[in-house]
Every structure is written in C-alpha cells, then in structure tokens.
Design an enzyme around this catalytic site. Structure first.
Site, short mmCIF file in Angstrom:
data_model
loop_
_atom_site.label_atom_id
_atom_site.label_comp_id
_atom_site.label_asym_id
_atom_site.label_seq_id
_atom_site.Cartn_x
_atom_site.Cartn_y
_atom_site.Cartn_z
N LYS A 83 0.85 -1.20 0.00
CA LYS A 83 0.00 0.00 0.00
C LYS A 83 0.87 1.24 0.00
O LYS A 83 1.78 1.37 0.85
CB LYS A 83 -0.85 0.04 1.26
CG LYS A 83 -2.25 -0.51 1.11
CD LYS A 83 -2.95 -0.33 2.44
CE LYS A 83 -4.44 -0.47 2.34
NZ LYS A 83 -5.08 -0.22 3.64
C1 E4P Z 1 -8.61 0.08 3.80
O1 E4P Z 1 -7.66 -0.42 3.26
C2 E4P Z 1 -8.53 0.83 5.06
O2 E4P Z 1 -7.72 0.10 5.96
C3 E4P Z 1 -9.87 0.99 5.73
O3 E4P Z 1 -10.94 0.60 4.91
C4 E4P Z 1 -10.07 2.28 6.44
O4 E4P Z 1 -11.34 2.26 7.04
P1 E4P Z 1 -11.78 3.30 8.19
O5 E4P Z 1 -12.07 4.59 7.54
O6 E4P Z 1 -13.01 2.67 8.78
O7 E4P Z 1 -10.62 3.36 9.15
#
Ligand code: E4P
Length: 220
Positions: A83
């Site tokens: 990522k």
């Molecule tokens: C995705 O890769 C993220 O880790 C995640 O969906 C973030 O979600 P949140 O906004 O609920 O923290």
C-alpha cells in the site's frame, strides 16, 4: 465482487475464513498497531493465514524510503500487496514498485481525479475510502460510482477496492456500482449474514422438529 476483511486481528480472520467467503485482507498502520505484536512476525502470520492478497502499508513519506520499505514488505510473503498513500511521493514509489513487478494498492484515495492517477501508474488496486468521505459530509458512494464508471469507459485494469465501509448497505451499493472488491471490518462482515427472519425461521423449524421427535418417542 470479492470480499476482503479490513483487520490485523488473527481471530477475526480465522472466523470469517471458516465461512468460505474471504478472498483477501487489507490492513493499515492503525490496525497493525492495535494488535501490539512484533510487526514483522505479525505481518508474516497475517499473510500465512489468508489465502489471497494481503495489503501491507508503507509508512515512509519520501519516495525513496517508501520504495525501499515497499520492497521489504513484498519480501514478507508472496501474497503481499504494497500500500502506498495517494501522494506525489506515493505515486513515485508505487511506479517503481509496479516496474519491479510488485502489486500496489493506492490507499487514501478520495476522488475520481486521484483514482485516474492510480490507474495510470498501473496499480493493482485503488482504494476509495467511502466512510471517511461520508464523515466529512461528502458522498462516498457517488465518488465510488464515478470511479467505477471512469475505469469502465477507459478500460483500466486497476481493480476498484471499496474501502472504509461502515455498514451492509455500503457493501450492497458498492456491488451495484461495480466495485471489484469490498473490504470491511469484522463487525460489518458479521452483519452481512444476519437477518431476524433467518433466526426466527430457524427457531421455528427446530422447535417443530423437536416436537415431532417427542411425538415419535411417545408413540413408540
Ligand atoms: C482500507 O484499506 C482501510 O484500511 C480501511 O478501509 C479504512 O477504514 P476506516 O475509515 O473505517 O478506518
């Protein structure tokens, strides 16, 4: 649409995995931090537990260190997806990782313009964060629909990974919009399977069955 779990908790992964519907995992530094484990050992355990892609996030801010960190993350297991944040440095590091054949997920994406850039660097996934857009009074689902439409028109190979999903309707609407993947926390995953009529129906079937067994026993 494939279903991914958004967690770094091994028990949550094991539970959803049993259902046979888990196609991958996303994590982020916040989720990893919650587990209070040795980071690399824990990341290895996550990758070993999931039969599918596992997104692990870089934390360096400059493109060079981010690229190096991404290379190291990719060595953890063959199913790692690196990522990178949707920043100029994230795009630069992502471009180099893609050139090395490492799958990249461009995270913290909030607009169709940003999603265009993720596709142009050849990322495997782009992660629009729906819930966080809703949190600031924007329309996360509208942004997702726009991104899916643009990718369709342009014929991009990058997969749209709907992220930051907060409830089952987010998942349903993401599927209708044409997202390739939906990632969600354990809590949302658990709500997908629940329906009061299923529970009531099961109670009724089981009590009728028990009654029948009793009648048969008494008749015998
Ligand atoms: C995705 O890769 C993220 O880790 C995640 O969906 C973030 O979600 P949140 O906004 O609920 O923290």
């Amino acid at each position: 649409m494939k279903l991914f779990l958004d967690t770094a908790n091994l028990n949550e992964i094991r539970e959803i995995k049993k259902w046979g519907v888990l196609s991958g995992l996303t994590s982020n530094p916040t989720l990893i931090a919650k587990e209070h484990e040795d980071i690399e050992t824990h990341m290895k355990a996550l990758c070993a537990e999931v039969d599918g892609p596992v997104s692990l996030e870089t934390t360096a801010l400059e493109s060079g260190p981010m690229y190096e960190q991404g290379r190291k993350l990719a060595e953890i297991a063959p199913n790692v997806v690196v990522k990178v944040a949707m920043t100029p440095n994230g795009l630069a590091a992502g471009t180099r990782l893609v050139a090395d054949g490492i799958p990249v997920n461009v995270t913290l994406t909030f607009s169709p313009a940003q999603a265009l850039l993720a596709a142009e660097i050849g990322a495997t996934y782009v992660s629009p964060f729906l819930g966080r857009l809703d949190d600031v009074g924007d329309d996360g689902m509208y942004a997702l629909r726009e991104i899916c439409d643009i990718y369709e028109v342009q014929g991009y190979d990058t997969l749209v990974l709907a992220a930051s999903l907060r409830h089952p309707m987010h998942v349903i609407e993401a599927a209708k919009a044409g997202a390739d993947v939906a990632t969600m926390p354990y809590d949302v995953f658990s709500k997908l399977v629940k329906h009061p009529l299923t529970d009531n129906g099961l109670d009724k079937f089981l009590s009728d069955w028990k009654k029948l067994q009793q009648e048969l026993k008494e008749g015998a």
